[in-house]
Enzyme design. Structure first.
Site, PDB file in Angstrom:
ATOM      1  N   ASP A  21      67.451  -2.997 -24.017  1.00 45.77           N
ATOM      2  CA  ASP A  21      66.652  -2.581 -22.939  1.00 45.77           C
ATOM      3  C   ASP A  21      65.545  -1.638 -22.927  1.00 45.77           C
ATOM      4  O   ASP A  21      64.732  -1.526 -22.094  1.00 45.77           O
ATOM      5  CB  ASP A  21      67.513  -2.199 -21.572  1.00 45.77           C
ATOM      6  CG  ASP A  21      68.088  -0.791 -22.265  1.00 45.77           C
ATOM      7  OD1 ASP A  21      68.064  -0.447 -23.035  1.00 45.77           O
ATOM      8  OD2 ASP A  21      69.296  -0.252 -21.359  1.00 45.77           O
ATOM      9  N   HIS A 114      42.932  20.665 -26.553  1.00 42.20           N
ATOM     10  CA  HIS A 114      41.609  20.434 -25.742  1.00 42.20           C
ATOM     11  C   HIS A 114      41.751  21.417 -24.682  1.00 42.20           C
ATOM     12  O   HIS A 114      42.133  21.063 -23.723  1.00 42.20           O
ATOM     13  CB  HIS A 114      41.597  18.936 -25.300  1.00 42.20           C
ATOM     14  CG  HIS A 114      40.303  18.757 -24.626  1.00 42.20           C
ATOM     15  ND1 HIS A 114      39.143  18.797 -25.012  1.00 42.20           N
ATOM     16  CD2 HIS A 114      40.031  18.767 -23.216  1.00 42.20           C
ATOM     17  CE1 HIS A 114      38.337  18.476 -24.280  1.00 42.20           C
ATOM     18  NE2 HIS A 114      38.775  18.776 -23.196  1.00 42.20           N
ATOM     19  N   ASP A 157      28.648  19.531 -26.402  1.00 47.99           N
ATOM     20  CA  ASP A 157      28.607  20.032 -25.176  1.00 47.99           C
ATOM     21  C   ASP A 157      29.246  21.315 -24.913  1.00 47.99           C
ATOM     22  O   ASP A 157      29.657  22.081 -26.110  1.00 47.99           O
ATOM     23  CB  ASP A 157      29.710  19.077 -24.298  1.00 47.99           C
ATOM     24  CG  ASP A 157      30.978  18.889 -24.718  1.00 47.99           C
ATOM     25  OD1 ASP A 157      31.480  19.778 -25.464  1.00 47.99           O
ATOM     26  OD2 ASP A 157      31.466  17.728 -24.529  1.00 47.99           O
ATOM     27  N   LYS A 180      26.248  17.411 -21.998  1.00 44.71           N
ATOM     28  CA  LYS A 180      26.635  16.299 -21.981  1.00 44.71           C
ATOM     29  C   LYS A 180      27.068  15.912 -20.511  1.00 44.71           C
ATOM     30  O   LYS A 180      27.655  16.675 -19.709  1.00 44.71           O
ATOM     31  CB  LYS A 180      28.150  16.138 -22.987  1.00 44.71           C
ATOM     32  CG  LYS A 180      28.805  14.779 -22.742  1.00 44.71           C
ATOM     33  CD  LYS A 180      29.845  14.518 -23.563  1.00 44.71           C
ATOM     34  CE  LYS A 180      31.156  15.121 -22.927  1.00 44.71           C
ATOM     35  NZ  LYS A 180      32.420  14.907 -23.858  1.00 44.71           N
ATOM     36  N   ARG A 182      29.191  13.271 -18.371  1.00 43.43           N
ATOM     37  CA  ARG A 182      30.171  12.058 -18.639  1.00 43.43           C
ATOM     38  C   ARG A 182      29.969  10.974 -17.316  1.00 43.43           C
ATOM     39  O   ARG A 182      30.229  11.534 -16.199  1.00 43.43           O
ATOM     40  CB  ARG A 182      31.675  12.500 -18.836  1.00 43.43           C
ATOM     41  CG  ARG A 182      32.639  11.494 -19.095  1.00 43.43           C
ATOM     42  CD  ARG A 182      33.900  11.921 -19.369  1.00 43.43           C
ATOM     43  NE  ARG A 182      34.078  12.344 -20.636  1.00 43.43           N
ATOM     44  CZ  ARG A 182      34.019  11.385 -21.817  1.00 43.43           C
ATOM     45  NH1 ARG A 182      34.369   9.950 -21.430  1.00 43.43           N
ATOM     46  NH2 ARG A 182      34.294  11.618 -22.817  1.00 43.43           N
ATOM     47  N   SER A 210      37.165   9.672 -29.466  1.00 44.29           N
ATOM     48  CA  SER A 210      37.897   8.696 -29.043  1.00 44.29           C
ATOM     49  C   SER A 210      37.214   7.368 -29.133  1.00 44.29           C
ATOM     50  O   SER A 210      37.241   6.663 -29.993  1.00 44.29           O
ATOM     51  CB  SER A 210      38.336   8.935 -27.486  1.00 44.29           C
ATOM     52  OG  SER A 210      39.117   8.065 -26.936  1.00 44.29           O
ATOM     53  N   GLY A 212      33.827   7.582 -29.472  1.00 42.85           N
ATOM     54  CA  GLY A 212      32.915   7.721 -30.210  1.00 42.85           C
ATOM     55  C   GLY A 212      31.457   7.934 -29.241  1.00 42.85           C
ATOM     56  O   GLY A 212      30.480   8.334 -29.960  1.00 42.85           O
ATOM     57  N   THR A 214      30.598  10.508 -27.249  1.00 39.37           N
ATOM     58  CA  THR A 214      29.887  11.807 -27.259  1.00 39.37           C
ATOM     59  C   THR A 214      29.168  11.915 -28.546  1.00 39.37           C
ATOM     60  O   THR A 214      28.098  12.380 -28.635  1.00 39.37           O
ATOM     61  CB  THR A 214      31.138  12.727 -27.293  1.00 39.37           C
ATOM     62  OG1 THR A 214      31.775  12.475 -25.889  1.00 39.37           O
ATOM     63  CG2 THR A 214      30.716  14.232 -27.004  1.00 39.37           C
TER      64      THR A 214
HETATM   65  C1  R5P Z   1      36.103  15.939 -24.130  1.00 37.18           C
HETATM   66  O1  R5P Z   1      35.504  16.289 -23.712  1.00 37.18           O
HETATM   67  C2  R5P Z   1      36.352  15.920 -25.869  1.00 37.18           C
HETATM   68  O2  R5P Z   1      36.001  17.437 -26.410  1.00 37.18           O
HETATM   69  C3  R5P Z   1      35.384  14.989 -26.528  1.00 37.18           C
HETATM   70  O3  R5P Z   1      34.160  15.390 -26.710  1.00 37.18           O
HETATM   71  C4  R5P Z   1      35.805  13.700 -26.031  1.00 37.18           C
HETATM   72  O4  R5P Z   1      37.258  13.432 -25.830  1.00 37.18           O
HETATM   73  C5  R5P Z   1      35.205  12.631 -27.034  1.00 37.18           C
HETATM   74  O5  R5P Z   1      35.380  11.380 -26.644  1.00 37.18           O
HETATM   75  P1  R5P Z   1      34.453  10.187 -26.746  1.00 37.18           P
HETATM   76  O6  R5P Z   1      34.757  10.019 -28.381  1.00 37.18           O
HETATM   77  O7  R5P Z   1      35.159   9.106 -26.073  1.00 37.18           O
HETATM   78  O8  R5P Z   1      33.123  10.527 -26.327  1.00 37.18           O
END
Ligand code: R5P
Length: 282
Positions: A21, A114, A157, A180, A182, A210, A212, A214
């Site tokens: 399960d 983080h 950032d 930066k 978002r 994550s 990439g 940023t």
């Molecule tokens: C978030 O503010 C973290 O410090 C990284 O800058 C962020 O997680 C990177 O994410 P991604 O690769 O999606 O831009």
């Protein structure tokens, strides 16, 4: 395993499997009574399931009579959702830290957590929680491998300034911070105010890759501004699909991460920094 080797500690294994399960089964396969126990658990790549595994292990160790439980998280997921951005949202970072505490964890060790709107681990944990940085080790590795001349360290950032400053300090140079914005889960815009990159090798420093987005955005600006080599130094290489290609296409010449989560660029082991941190309390 390598942290245990560095500490000269005994490794106790465990079995885990799923019932039909989907429920998890966990069984420790060695004796643990009266010992100090260390659980090293990265919450990637299935954070919910790995958290449950941690909860089962820690509670079982407690039941079996260990003296103290050191919870080591090379990558602690859920830290980025550190406030309620929209009505009704779960504040994940606070919930995860309370689950760790409720599992009888005596002290927590987290590699480059983080921390953004929550400025320190004390804002999340009431047990002792250690912020252990892999940045000096990443900087030493990069210096040895690439031999930069007149390097510039760049944080993509403001929040990455805490990690870039550690790399800069290790290399004995200054760092600058880009801006930066978002736009969503997978979209960011970055502005680099400082034109100091012309003709220089740049180390672009962050805690997480994550999507990439940023690093790709700021790397493209750095290349436009005349940077020579751009090397990304990042603790946690999560690499969502397409992230590596995105970053390379934007002009990043090399990417170095730790092995806090398994990835092909994890050239820097976090075992020594974990061992050093544990040595100070064990
Ligand atoms: C978030 O503010 C973290 O410090 C990284 O800058 C962020 O997680 C990177 O994410 P991604 O690769 O999606 O831009």
């Amino acid at each position: 395993m390598s942290t245990a080797k560095e500490l000269g500690a005994t490794v106790v294994g465990f079995e885990t499997r799923r019932f039909p399960d989907g429920e998890r089964y966990v069984r420790l396969t060695g004796a643990v009574k009266d010992d100090d126990a260390v659980i090293i658990q990265s919450l990637y790549k299935d954070p919910d399931s790995l958290l449950v595994e941690y909860v089962f292990l820690a509670n079982t160790l407690f039941d079996l009579g260990v003296r103290r439980i050191m919870g080591v998280f090379p990558y602690l997921a859920y830290m980025r959702q550190d406030q309620r951005f929209k009505d009704g949202e779960a504040v994940s970072s606070k919930i995860i830290s309370s689950v760790i505490e409720a599992s009888h964890t005596s002290e927590a060790f987290i590699i480059d957590p983080h921390l953004h709107r929550t400025h320190s681990l004390d804002g999340l944990f009431s047990i002792r929680a250690h912020n252990v940085s892999a940045m000096p080790d990443l900087a030493r590795y990069a210096k040895g491998r690439f031999g930069f001349s007149d390097p510039l360290v760049v944080a993509p950032d403001e929040e990455a300034s805490q990690w870039a400053s550690k790399v800069a300090e290790q290399l004995g140079v200054d760092h600058v911070v880009a801006k930066k914005v978002r736009l969503g889960d997978t979209s960011v815009e970055v502005e680099l105010e400082d034109a100091a990159a012309r003709g220089r090798d740049v180390l672009l420093v962050d805690d997480i890759i994550s999507t990439g987005g940023t690093l790709a955005n700021v790397a493209a600006d750095l290349k436009k501004a005349g940077a020579k080599k751009v090397v990304a130094l990042v603790t946690h290489g999560l690499f969502a699909p397409g992230a590596y290609e995105r970053i390379r296409k934007a002009g990043v010449d090399d990417i170095v991460t730790t092995d806090s989560v398994p990835n092909p660029h994890g050239g820097v082991s976090v075992a020594p920094v974990i061992a050093r941190a544990l040595e100070s309390v064990l």
